[in-house]
Design a protein around this motif. Sequence first.
Motif, short mmCIF file in Angstrom:
data_model
loop_
_atom_site.label_atom_id
_atom_site.label_comp_id
_atom_site.label_asym_id
_atom_site.label_seq_id
_atom_site.Cartn_x
_atom_site.Cartn_y
_atom_site.Cartn_z
N LEU A 207 0.79 -1.07 -0.03
CA LEU A 207 0.01 0.04 0.19
C LEU A 207 0.97 1.06 0.04
CD1 LEU A 207 -2.89 -1.04 2.56
CD2 LEU A 207 -3.00 -0.78 -0.07
N ARG A 208 1.88 1.25 0.87
CA ARG A 208 3.04 2.37 0.65
C ARG A 208 3.54 2.62 -0.60
NH1 ARG A 208 4.71 0.17 6.01
NH2 ARG A 208 6.18 -0.75 4.82
N MET A 209 3.82 1.54 -1.24
CA MET A 209 4.28 1.57 -2.92
C MET A 209 3.32 2.26 -3.81
SD MET A 209 6.30 -2.38 -2.88
CE MET A 209 6.63 -2.14 -4.53
N LEU A 210 2.06 1.81 -3.59
CA LEU A 210 1.10 2.27 -4.45
C LEU A 210 0.93 3.91 -4.02
CD1 LEU A 210 -1.47 -0.64 -4.15
CD2 LEU A 210 -0.52 -0.02 -5.95
N ALA A 211 0.92 4.17 -2.73
CA ALA A 211 0.82 5.56 -2.29
C ALA A 211 1.94 6.10 -2.92
CB ALA A 211 0.84 5.69 -1.03
N GLU A 212 3.11 5.63 -2.74
CA GLU A 212 4.52 6.43 -3.40
C GLU A 212 4.35 6.61 -4.85
OE1 GLU A 212 8.24 8.49 -3.31
OE2 GLU A 212 6.62 7.90 -1.84
N ARG A 213 3.89 5.52 -5.52
CA ARG A 213 3.94 5.70 -7.03
C ARG A 213 2.57 6.99 -7.61
NH1 ARG A 213 1.72 0.10 -9.76
NH2 ARG A 213 3.34 -0.64 -8.45
N LYS A 214 1.81 6.89 -6.80
CA LYS A 214 0.38 7.59 -7.00
C LYS A 214 1.21 8.98 -6.64
CE LYS A 214 -4.09 9.34 -5.42
NZ LYS A 214 -5.21 8.92 -4.63
N ARG A 215 1.99 9.19 -5.80
CA ARG A 215 2.45 10.58 -5.36
C ARG A 215 3.17 11.18 -6.55
NH1 ARG A 215 7.02 12.50 -3.71
NH2 ARG A 215 8.17 10.62 -3.38
N GLU A 216 4.12 10.19 -6.87
CA GLU A 216 5.03 10.34 -7.97
C GLU A 216 4.37 10.83 -9.14
OE1 GLU A 216 7.59 6.82 -8.45
OE2 GLU A 216 8.73 7.18 -6.82
N LYS A 217 3.17 10.05 -9.93
CA LYS A 217 2.64 10.46 -10.89
C LYS A 217 2.05 11.91 -10.50
CE LYS A 217 1.17 5.90 -12.32
NZ LYS A 217 -0.05 4.98 -12.64
N GLU A 218 1.53 12.12 -9.64
CA GLU A 218 1.08 13.51 -8.97
C GLU A 218 1.99 14.77 -9.23
OE1 GLU A 218 -0.91 13.02 -5.33
OE2 GLU A 218 -2.86 12.22 -6.00
N GLU A 219 3.06 14.44 -8.76
CA GLU A 219 4.22 15.42 -8.90
C GLU A 219 4.65 15.74 -10.28
OE1 GLU A 219 7.35 13.76 -6.64
OE2 GLU A 219 6.57 14.42 -4.54
N LYS A 220 4.76 14.44 -11.10
CA LYS A 220 5.08 14.83 -12.63
C LYS A 220 4.17 15.54 -13.23
CE LYS A 220 7.87 10.50 -13.15
NZ LYS A 220 8.02 9.16 -14.00
N ALA A 221 2.76 15.17 -12.92
CA ALA A 221 1.65 15.93 -13.41
C ALA A 221 1.85 17.62 -13.20
CB ALA A 221 0.36 15.45 -13.29
N ALA A 222 2.09 17.77 -12.13
CA ALA A 222 2.24 19.01 -11.49
C ALA A 222 3.43 19.94 -12.00
CB ALA A 222 2.48 19.14 -9.99
N GLU A 223 4.31 19.16 -12.28
CA GLU A 223 5.76 19.61 -12.98
C GLU A 223 5.42 19.93 -14.49
OE1 GLU A 223 9.64 20.80 -13.53
OE2 GLU A 223 8.57 20.71 -12.14
N TYR A 224 4.60 19.04 -15.29
CA TYR A 224 4.45 19.22 -16.66
C TYR A 224 3.42 20.53 -16.69
CZ TYR A 224 5.80 14.47 -17.57
OH TYR A 224 6.69 13.31 -17.85
N GLU A 225 2.49 20.73 -15.83
CA GLU A 225 1.58 21.76 -15.73
C GLU A 225 2.32 23.27 -15.33
OE1 GLU A 225 -2.39 23.51 -13.44
OE2 GLU A 225 -1.55 21.47 -12.75
N ARG A 226 3.37 22.99 -14.52
CA ARG A 226 4.06 24.21 -14.62
C ARG A 226 4.94 24.60 -15.55
NH1 ARG A 226 9.07 25.37 -13.50
NH2 ARG A 226 9.94 23.14 -13.75
N ILE A 227 5.44 23.55 -16.40
CA ILE A 227 6.32 23.57 -17.73
C ILE A 227 5.46 24.25 -18.47
CG2 ILE A 227 7.58 22.85 -19.44
CD1 ILE A 227 8.59 20.89 -17.25
N ALA A 228 4.21 24.05 -18.88
CA ALA A 228 3.18 24.36 -19.57
C ALA A 228 2.80 25.59 -19.17
CB ALA A 228 2.12 23.49 -19.53
N GLU A 229 2.60 26.13 -18.17
CA GLU A 229 2.40 27.18 -17.70
C GLU A 229 3.64 28.50 -18.10
OE1 GLU A 229 1.62 27.50 -13.85
OE2 GLU A 229 -0.44 26.86 -13.79
N GLU A 230 4.84 28.17 -17.77
CA GLU A 230 5.88 28.88 -18.22
C GLU A 230 5.94 29.09 -19.55
OE1 GLU A 230 9.20 26.93 -16.49
OE2 GLU A 230 9.03 27.51 -14.39
N ASN A 231 5.87 28.06 -20.39
CA ASN A 231 6.06 28.15 -21.83
C ASN A 231 4.88 28.94 -22.35
OD1 ASN A 231 7.95 26.51 -22.27
ND2 ASN A 231 6.79 24.49 -22.28
#
Length: 275
Positions: A207-231
């Motif tokens: 369950l911790r691994m699943l939560a960590e995987r979900k957190r990583e996906k959310e962080e990547k999505a947030a990073e993509y959104e930040r880059i898109a806003e900067e562009n």
Amino acid sequence: MSILGVNGALAGAYQYANRTQKTTTRGTSFTEQLQETGKSGGVSFAELATTKAAGTVTGQSFEEMMKGKYPEMKIHQVDASKIPSGIWCRTDFPFEKFFDDNVDYDEVVNWKPSGAAPAMNSKECQARYQSTFGKKSVLVPPALQEKMDNDPALAQKVANTVDAFIQQSQMPPRAVSVLISLDENGEIANWTTCTEGGFMGPSEKELRMLAERKREKEEKAAEYERIAEENAIKRKLREQQEDERYYKTSTAKKAVSAAAYTYEQNIMEAAGILK
């Protein structure tokens, strides 16, 4: 149903989680590891996808491949992502409903606990576990089903993953029921396995691994959104700069034209052409 084998069943879950962690460390995904396991588990889906009784066929659907090997399997098109991972290991979660043909999806997907989970060896739980023995069910999100309908290779890959998980769950040979919930990419998101020993769901470590995987996906999505806003901001600045350059160039041209006109007028007046 005896509860004597619970420790063995839970030990199997921890062993499985450790094996997943090791393969992840060397860069092999959970799905790839399952597919490797499934290659030695009897008839492969590559064979099932190309051979059928009277001759050779191609392009079998995910359901055709699964039921070709597991005729009794139930396949439900339902998005089970709303079910929190922690719910799957509750002893009172009504997972057994997914082993039936007719399921009230809203009732199960939106199920909420109403108190402390009952003991695993309670009559209520044991009766429910026993009712699932030998059954298999897969929950397929509509988004994944659409992808598989348009991509036979993906359908076979997902079938291999599910088959490998079932093969793994039955080692060593034992009576087992398996409920697998897939995500929209064909990965195994959650599962519930019931053996003669009782109930087994994801361990705390998993369950911790699943939560960590979900957190990583959310962080990547947030990073993509930040880059898109900067562009987007950079594009806006470039557009403003281009507008300013155009304005300055246009203004300069108008000034030059005005000066030339005035000069021309003066020359003509001096020459007596204009009065």
